[in-house]
Motif scaffolding. Sequence first.
Motif, PDB file in Angstrom:
ATOM      1  N   ASP A 166       1.294   4.219   6.255  1.00  0.00           N
ATOM      2  CA  ASP A 166       1.918   3.788   7.511  1.00  0.00           C
ATOM      3  C   ASP A 166       3.178   4.615   7.732  1.00  0.00           C
ATOM      4  O   ASP A 166       4.194   4.397   7.078  1.00  0.00           O
ATOM      5  CB  ASP A 166       2.257   2.302   7.440  1.00  0.00           C
ATOM      6  N   ARG A 167       3.122   5.569   8.657  1.00  0.00           N
ATOM      7  CA  ARG A 167       4.248   6.484   8.876  1.00  0.00           C
ATOM      8  C   ARG A 167       5.461   5.781   9.473  1.00  0.00           C
ATOM      9  O   ARG A 167       6.546   6.342   9.501  1.00  0.00           O
ATOM     10  CB  ARG A 167       3.809   7.651   9.767  1.00  0.00           C
ATOM     11  N   ARG A 168       5.289   4.541   9.934  1.00  0.00           N
ATOM     12  CA  ARG A 168       6.434   3.808  10.484  1.00  0.00           C
ATOM     13  C   ARG A 168       7.271   3.173   9.376  1.00  0.00           C
ATOM     14  O   ARG A 168       8.413   2.801   9.601  1.00  0.00           O
ATOM     15  CB  ARG A 168       5.969   2.709  11.445  1.00  0.00           C
ATOM     16  N   ARG A 169       6.695   3.021   8.202  1.00  0.00           N
ATOM     17  CA  ARG A 169       7.398   2.378   7.077  1.00  0.00           C
ATOM     18  C   ARG A 169       7.526   3.418   5.963  1.00  0.00           C
ATOM     19  O   ARG A 169       6.560   3.763   5.308  1.00  0.00           O
ATOM     20  CB  ARG A 169       6.616   1.164   6.601  1.00  0.00           C
ATOM     21  N   ILE A 170       8.735   3.892   5.784  1.00  0.00           N
ATOM     22  CA  ILE A 170       9.013   4.969   4.835  1.00  0.00           C
ATOM     23  C   ILE A 170       9.767   4.412   3.630  1.00  0.00           C
ATOM     24  O   ILE A 170      10.710   3.632   3.778  1.00  0.00           O
ATOM     25  CB  ILE A 170       9.869   6.076   5.502  1.00  0.00           C
ATOM     26  N   ARG A 171       9.341   4.820   2.441  1.00  0.00           N
ATOM     27  CA  ARG A 171      10.059   4.497   1.207  1.00  0.00           C
ATOM     28  C   ARG A 171      10.723   5.774   0.714  1.00  0.00           C
ATOM     29  O   ARG A 171      10.176   6.850   0.820  1.00  0.00           O
ATOM     30  CB  ARG A 171       9.109   3.965   0.127  1.00  0.00           C
TER      31      ARG A 171
END
Length: 144
Positions: free
Chosen positions: A91-96
């Motif tokens: 999910d490119r909207r949620r980055i770690r």
Amino acid sequence: MSDLSKRRLKLWIRLLGVTRGAENHLRDYLRREHATTLPRFDVMAALWRRRDGVTMSELSRMLLVSNGNATAVVDRLEADGLARREAEDGDRRRIRVRLTPAGLTSFEAMATGHEAEVDAIFDRLSDNDLDTMREILTRAGKAT
């Protein structure tokens, strides 16, 4: 204003002075010995503690800074090869963000020296002094 109130105010000023003095010493140490900044060290410390990585929002909350401040530090760490951002579960909207192996090595070298500096700053305090101060500060912190 009561006598106790004035004493509490003086204590607050003394606590600020000790904190600022220690922080300035550590800033200078990190700049001289590791060519880095205290905010960069703090971000790396947070990422070191959470090896599985954190979101930028989590990182900001952990450090009590704005997302913009955390992002600027992470940008520089990433450019230096010390941290990397990864999409969470595709999910490119949620980055770690997490430290790279080079970041882990770099932080661990800094942390060893940092701990020695903190030890030196407080070397005049005995085991009993440390226990007493911790207990007092814990009680004081419950009021906030």
